[in-house]
Design a protein around this motif. Sequence first.
Motif, PDB file in Angstrom:
ATOM      1  N   ALA A 239     -19.250 -31.218 -44.379  1.00 32.78           N
ATOM      2  CA  ALA A 239     -19.984 -30.305 -44.596  1.00 32.78           C
ATOM      3  C   ALA A 239     -20.418 -29.761 -46.240  1.00 32.78           C
ATOM      4  O   ALA A 239     -19.441 -30.214 -46.837  1.00 32.78           O
ATOM      5  CB  ALA A 239     -19.918 -29.046 -43.968  1.00 32.78           C
TER       6      ALA A 239
ATOM      7  N   GLU B 195     -22.117 -24.538 -36.980  1.00 30.21           N
ATOM      8  CA  GLU B 195     -20.994 -24.948 -37.582  1.00 30.21           C
ATOM      9  C   GLU B 195     -20.618 -26.495 -37.564  1.00 30.21           C
ATOM     10  O   GLU B 195     -20.040 -26.933 -38.396  1.00 30.21           O
ATOM     11  CB  GLU B 195     -19.554 -24.374 -37.335  1.00 30.21           C
ATOM     12  CG  GLU B 195     -19.231 -24.165 -35.901  1.00 30.21           C
ATOM     13  CD  GLU B 195     -19.708 -22.940 -35.205  1.00 30.21           C
ATOM     14  OE1 GLU B 195     -20.938 -22.355 -35.275  1.00 30.21           O
ATOM     15  OE2 GLU B 195     -18.951 -22.430 -34.388  1.00 30.21           O
TER      16      GLU B 195
ATOM     17  N   THR C 209     -22.982 -28.509 -38.390  1.00 33.00           N
ATOM     18  CA  THR C 209     -24.006 -29.175 -39.182  1.00 33.00           C
ATOM     19  C   THR C 209     -23.092 -29.850 -40.296  1.00 33.00           C
ATOM     20  O   THR C 209     -22.150 -29.082 -40.669  1.00 33.00           O
ATOM     21  CB  THR C 209     -25.004 -27.957 -39.878  1.00 33.00           C
ATOM     22  OG1 THR C 209     -25.513 -27.307 -38.797  1.00 33.00           O
ATOM     23  CG2 THR C 209     -25.484 -28.547 -41.120  1.00 33.00           C
ATOM     24  N   ALA C 210     -23.458 -31.097 -40.510  1.00 31.48           N
ATOM     25  CA  ALA C 210     -22.603 -31.910 -41.554  1.00 31.48           C
ATOM     26  C   ALA C 210     -23.317 -33.200 -41.545  1.00 31.48           C
ATOM     27  O   ALA C 210     -24.102 -33.575 -40.703  1.00 31.48           O
ATOM     28  CB  ALA C 210     -21.272 -31.919 -41.150  1.00 31.48           C
TER      29      ALA C 210
ATOM     30  N   THR D 289     -27.881 -31.378 -38.246  1.00 35.93           N
ATOM     31  CA  THR D 289     -28.289 -29.905 -38.392  1.00 35.93           C
ATOM     32  C   THR D 289     -28.540 -29.213 -37.340  1.00 35.93           C
ATOM     33  O   THR D 289     -29.496 -29.481 -36.568  1.00 35.93           O
ATOM     34  CB  THR D 289     -29.568 -29.851 -39.547  1.00 35.93           C
ATOM     35  OG1 THR D 289     -29.147 -30.523 -40.758  1.00 35.93           O
ATOM     36  CG2 THR D 289     -29.727 -28.524 -40.109  1.00 35.93           C
TER      37      THR D 289
END
Length: 123
Positions: free
Chosen positions: A40, A89, A91-92, A120
Amino acid sequence: QVQLVESGGGLVQAGGSLRLSCAASGRTFSSYTMAWFRQAPGKEREFVAAIKWSGGSTYYADSVKGRFTSSRDNAKNTVYLQMNSLRPEDTAVYYCAAGSVYLYIRPNRYEYWGQGTQVTVSS
């Protein structure tokens, strides 16, 4: 030339699912561990999951255990990461990696890396 090519990333709402794919080529990976890492913005690359190409043993980070599943298709030389119950969380950028290690969780021992695919998760 060894290549790992990820696909399947995208934008999804919290609670949704995505399946990432990593197509491997250029060498025999039968003795390798295939791993998924994510990074991230502003954070270190972290381990997500790993699968032994031979035998299919798996290992998961606590943060994804019970939600993510790694599998492989030997005929297609492809590994997958099924991601369910996604959270913001998660998302990366997700990376596929290959290394001659046993379900190792640190990125430094992995020899080959894909280019990454963005995941995402919106709240």
